[in-house]
Structure formats: structure tokens, C-alpha cells
Design an enzyme around this catalytic site. Structure first.
Site, PDB file in Angstrom:
ATOM      1  N   VAL B 200       0.898  -1.149   0.000  1.00  0.00           N
ATOM      2  CA  VAL B 200       0.000   0.000   0.000  1.00  0.00           C
ATOM      3  C   VAL B 200       0.941   1.204   0.000  1.00  0.00           C
ATOM      4  CG1 VAL B 200      -1.806   1.241   1.227  1.00  0.00           C
ATOM      5  CG2 VAL B 200      -1.832  -1.256   1.169  1.00  0.00           C
ATOM      6  N   PRO B 201       0.966   1.927  -1.125  1.00  0.00           N
ATOM      7  CA  PRO B 201       2.127   2.772  -1.451  1.00  0.00           C
ATOM      8  C   PRO B 201       2.174   4.117  -0.732  1.00  0.00           C
ATOM      9  CG  PRO B 201       0.475   2.926  -3.175  1.00  0.00           C
ATOM     10  CD  PRO B 201      -0.062   1.954  -2.178  1.00  0.00           C
ATOM     11  N   CYS B 202       2.528   4.108   0.553  1.00  0.00           N
ATOM     12  CA  CYS B 202       2.640   5.375   1.272  1.00  0.00           C
ATOM     13  C   CYS B 202       3.806   6.199   0.735  1.00  0.00           C
ATOM     14  CB  CYS B 202       2.765   5.153   2.777  1.00  0.00           C
ATOM     15  SG  CYS B 202       4.033   3.985   3.230  1.00  0.00           S
ATOM     16  N   HIS B 203       4.691   5.551  -0.058  1.00  0.00           N
ATOM     17  CA  HIS B 203       5.816   6.309  -0.641  1.00  0.00           C
ATOM     18  C   HIS B 203       5.346   7.206  -1.790  1.00  0.00           C
ATOM     19  CE1 HIS B 203       5.455   2.473  -2.814  1.00  0.00           C
ATOM     20  NE2 HIS B 203       5.854   3.140  -3.885  1.00  0.00           N
TER      21      HIS B 203
END
Lengths: 184, 296
Positions: B200-203
């Protein structure tokens, strides 16, 4: 557990509630264990199979089924089907093993679980001499007190076929018990 | 009515499951047939005695089941070193890089998700998903479960997962997407506590002012991840330095976030650069419907 409670519990398990699994185990462990015990002719595989069935139920409800499927699930016959399939698998793989060792294990097991009642003991002894299918039907019908519709849902036979099968199972059981003077 | 026929129905009549015209014939038959009466009596005895045959499951069954349904974790090798990966039948529940010992991961898991976790063997598909996410490869449907997180966290992470690979959005944008435009800081906190980073791409969430901002594992890893997804580091730095926040097209009259896939295919000669949405509006552009830039 009513049908409605069963559905609620299935949905709770689907949502990841581990406590609901504990409730399910508490509600069904003795009955499913009894069923597995008789299906397997009384070996300690019954404990394994019962545990495995609950784990499988958890994995299926929480991972595989969607919430709609859980909401409409008839949990009781479903659980029995899981136990049944696992037990039948065991029986198949056991057939490949040498029979002598298994029989010895069974004899040891028997002493641990014989109920204290004479009449019940007589039925149990007679059940052991019954064929697998007949024994299963007697268990579901008389010990679990299933209706014919319930038995049909677990075993996959039609109700009309079951009438004949149960009747024949009863006839065999009665024959065994009458031949044995310690019967009913 | 013969005995065979009668006996097949006796059992259901006994319990009252079936009672119809045929059943009445069976009852009449019983009155004249002693053998069938005996059969019925046998069933009655059996039914009365059988419930005593219910066994008590051995002690420990419940405990064993509860242990076997506990969440699991495994340690796998990734480009960023060993990763602890927690999982359930629903999917991956946690990914953590910076724990040296299993015990530390177990207590992190219990604190973060409220469930205990025991050592297990990670399904190959899950291991592959983690490795691919870390390599910056696209994953259509990341196999994650957000079970145990608050509703707000779940909403934020679900919306976050919709940012395509190779694109970034501001924190404030996500706050608006989830319908809480003022909760920008809260969104930042959710990112910092995201139990399933990479998948889950918090970046892909960055400050409105440009650059990459903070990251749980340090900004350098964030730069690297975005670069692997195809966003050149120089571009991000360059836009930040020159204050470019939006890019528009002279031909379509649409403006986007610079990393939006629609902005990237605008030809150099048609490209317009804006530092604010007013700029863009004044320049005669409308917001893109894919990346939905925030208006001030």
C-alpha cells in the site's frame, strides 16, 4: 445454535473476529468429534480431523468466502461436510498403510472413550461392526438427530435414497445387536 | 402396503418429519404387523439411547485450534534486506524491515494490530508480491488485509492504494479524497503507521511543495522507490526548485499533477508549467479528471 446464530457467527469470523471462532468451537467440538470418531472407527485421528476442520472453516470463512456467502451459509451441515471430507481422506490414506498397526491403535483408543452406560456401550460396539456408510447414517440420524434433509445436505444422497439406506443400516445394526446377547 | 415399504417410512414418522396419506397407511399397517411394530420399537430404543453416545472432545482441542488460526509471519529476503511479513488467510497484514529479532516483530504486531502472531511459512505468491513492490513493479491487486486498523486508517489506505504506480500526490490531496480535507496531519500519521508499506504505497504521498518529504524508512528509500517506479529524481527535485506544481497542455487546456500519466505525454512544445491552481485557471486550463488536482 440456531441457523440465524450460525450465520452471524460465520459473518463475524469472516470479519476476522477470532473470538467467534472460539464460540464456534465451543458449540460444535463434541458433536463433530463424535462424528469424526465414529467415521474413523475410533482412532485418535478423530482429534486431528476435528481440529483441522475448525482451522479449515476459519480459513474458508475469513479468506475464501465473501460476506454474502457467509450470510447465507448453513453452518451446521457445512461443518459436518468438512469433517466428513477430511475423515474420508484419512480413511483413504489409511487404507494404504498396514492395517495391523492401525487396528492396534484403535483398540487402545477404545478404552479411553467408552461411555459409562451399558445400553450405549452395546450400540457403540455394534456400530463398530457396521460398514462405514451405514455407521455414518446411524450416527447422523440417531446420535446427531438430523432430519433426512440435513443428512442429504451432508452426504449428498437424495432423501428418497436415504430412506432405503437408513432402513438397511438399521436392519444390519439390529441383526448385529440381536446376534450379540449383550444387546438391547 | 408391504413391510419393506412401511419400514422405509417408519423412521420419519417416528420423529414427525413426514406425515401424509402414505404415513397413515403405514400406521394402519403397524396395527396388523407385529414384525414392523418390533422394528419401530427398536428404532425408539435406539433413538432414546443414542444421545448418550455423544463423546466429549479431548481437552486441549480449543487451545490447539486457536493456536492454529493465529496470524503467521515469516522472514524473507528483499532488495532492502530481510523483511518480516505477517499474514492471515485474507492477505498480508504487516511488512517490516527494521526489526532484528523475531521477538521485536511479534511485539510490534501485537501492539499495532492487537493480535498475536506466530512463526509460519509465507505463501510464495505473498513473498513475490512484497519483492515486486519493493522492486517498483506494478501489482494489480496487492494481497493485503487491513483488518485490525481503525476505520479512518482503512479508508485512507484504500484510497492511497488507488494512486497508480509511478505517480505521486500531495498529502492534502489524499485528505480531500477521503472527504476530510482538513485532516492532512492525520493522513500523515496514517502514512507513518502504515503496517503494509510498499504494497500500500505510502511512498507515493509527498508534500504539496514538492520533493518527497518524510518516510518511515528515511527519504532516501522513498526517492529510490519512486525512481524504480519510473519517476526520475532530477524531475522531482527540479519541479520543487522551480516551484512547478502543475503541468498543463496548450492543446487540451487541461492541467495535472506533474507525475500524472496524462501530464507525461504532453509534448515539450505544448507544455505549460503552473505554480498554483489559480495560475492554471488564469492560463485557461481546467483540472484533469484522472489526477483531480486540488484547488486552493
Amino acid at each position: 445454535m440456531t441457523q440465524e446464530e450460525g450465520r452471524c457467527i460465520a459473518l463475524e469470523i469472516h470479519r476476522g473476529n477470532r473470538g467467534a471462532v472460539a464460540n464456534l468451537v465451543a458449540a460444535y467440538k463434541d458433536r463433530l468429534f463424535t462424528y469424526a470418531f465414529h467415521m474413523l472407527g475410533g482412532s485418535d485421528d478423530a482429534l486431528d480431523v476435528t481440529q483441522e476442520a475448525f482451522v479449515k472453516a476459519y480459513e474458508t470463512l475469513s479468506g475464501k468466502y465473501d460476506s454474502e456467502r457467509c450470510r447465507t451459509l448453513e453452518i451446521r451441515p457445512w461443518l459436518y461436510r468438512i469433517v466428513r471430507n477430511l475423515a474420508l481422506n484419512r480413511l483413504r490414506s489409511r487404507k494404504r498403510m498396514t492395517g495391523a498397526v492401525e487396528r492396534m491403535k484403535d483398540d487402545l483408543q477404545e478404552q479411553a472413550f467408552v461411555p459409562q452406560n451399558d445400553q450405549a456401550r452395546a450400540i457403540r460396539k455394534a456400530l463398530e461392526r457396521l460398514g462405514r456408510e451405514s455407521r455414518e447414517l446411524i450416527i447422523l440420524r440417531f446420535i446427531e438427530q438430523y432430519t433426512y434433509a440435513d443428512i442429504a445436505a451432508v452426504t449428498g444422497s437424495s432423501e428418497s435414497a436415504l430412506r432405503g439406506k437408513v432402513y438397511r443400516a438399521l436392519r444390519r445394526l439390529r441383526k448385529i445387536m440381536e446376534d450379540d446377547p449383550s444387546g438391547l | 402396503m408391504d413391510c419393506n415399504e412401511a419400514r422405509q417410512q417408519l423412521d420419519q414418522i417416528r420423529t414427525g418429519e413426514a406425515y401424509d396419506k402414505a404415513s397413515r397407511a403405514v400406521v394402519e399397517h403397524l396395527e396388523v404387523c407385529a414384525a414392523c411394530r418390533e422394528e419401530a420399537a427398536f428404532m425408539g430404543h435406539l433413538a432414546a439411547a443414542s444421545p448418550k453416545l455423544i463423546l466429549t472432545a479431548p481437552a486441549g482441542l480449543m487451545e490447539e485450534v486457536m493456536i492454529r488460526i493465529a496470524d503467521r509471519y515469516d522472514v524473507i529476503d528483499t532488495d532492502f534486506g530481510p523483511a518480516h511479513v505477517g499474514f492471515t488467510p485474507k492477505g498480508i497484514s504487516a511488512v517490516k524491515l527494521d526489526v532484528a529479532e523475531d521477538g521485536a516483530f511479534e511485539s510490534f504486531y501485537k501492539d499495532r494490530l492487537g493480535r498475536s502472531v506466530v512463526r509460519g511459512s509465507l505463501p510464495e505468491t505473498y513473498a513475490l508480491a512484497v519483492r515486486r513492490a519493493i522492486r517498483g513493479e506494478k501489482i494489480a491487486q496487492p494481497p493485503v488485509t487491513l483488518e485490525g486498523l481503525t476505520e479512518f486508517e482503512q479508508t485512507v489506505l484504500v484510497h492511497l492504494a488507488r494512486i497508480p504506480s509511478g505517480e505521486v500526490r500531495p498529502y492534502a490531496w489524499l485528505a480531500r479524497e477521503v472527504g476530510r480535507p482538513k485532516a492532512v496531519r492525520a493522513v500523515g500519521t496514517v502514512m507513518a503507521r502504515n503496517p503494509v508499506p510498499f504494497l500500500v504505497p505510502c511512498h507515493r504521498l509527498v508534500p504539496s511543495t514538492g520533493g518527497v518529504g518524510n518516510y518511515y524508512y528515511g527519504p532516501e528509500m522513498k526517492w529510490t522507490l519512486l525512481e524504480r517506479e519510473g519517476i526520475p529524481r532530477e524531475d522531482l527535485a527540479n519541479w520543487k526548485q522551480r516551484g512547478v506544481r502543475y503541468i498543463g497542455s496548450r492543446t487540451t487546456g487541461i492541467y495535472c499533477y506533474p507525475t500524472c500519466r496524462d501530464a507525461r505525454r504532453i509534448k515539450r512544445e505544448h507544455r505549460l508549467e503552473f505554480s498554483s491552481t489559480e495560475d492554471a485557471t488564469n492560463g485557461g486550463c481546467r483540472p484533469c479528471k484522472n489526477c483531480r488536482p486540488l484547488s486552493a
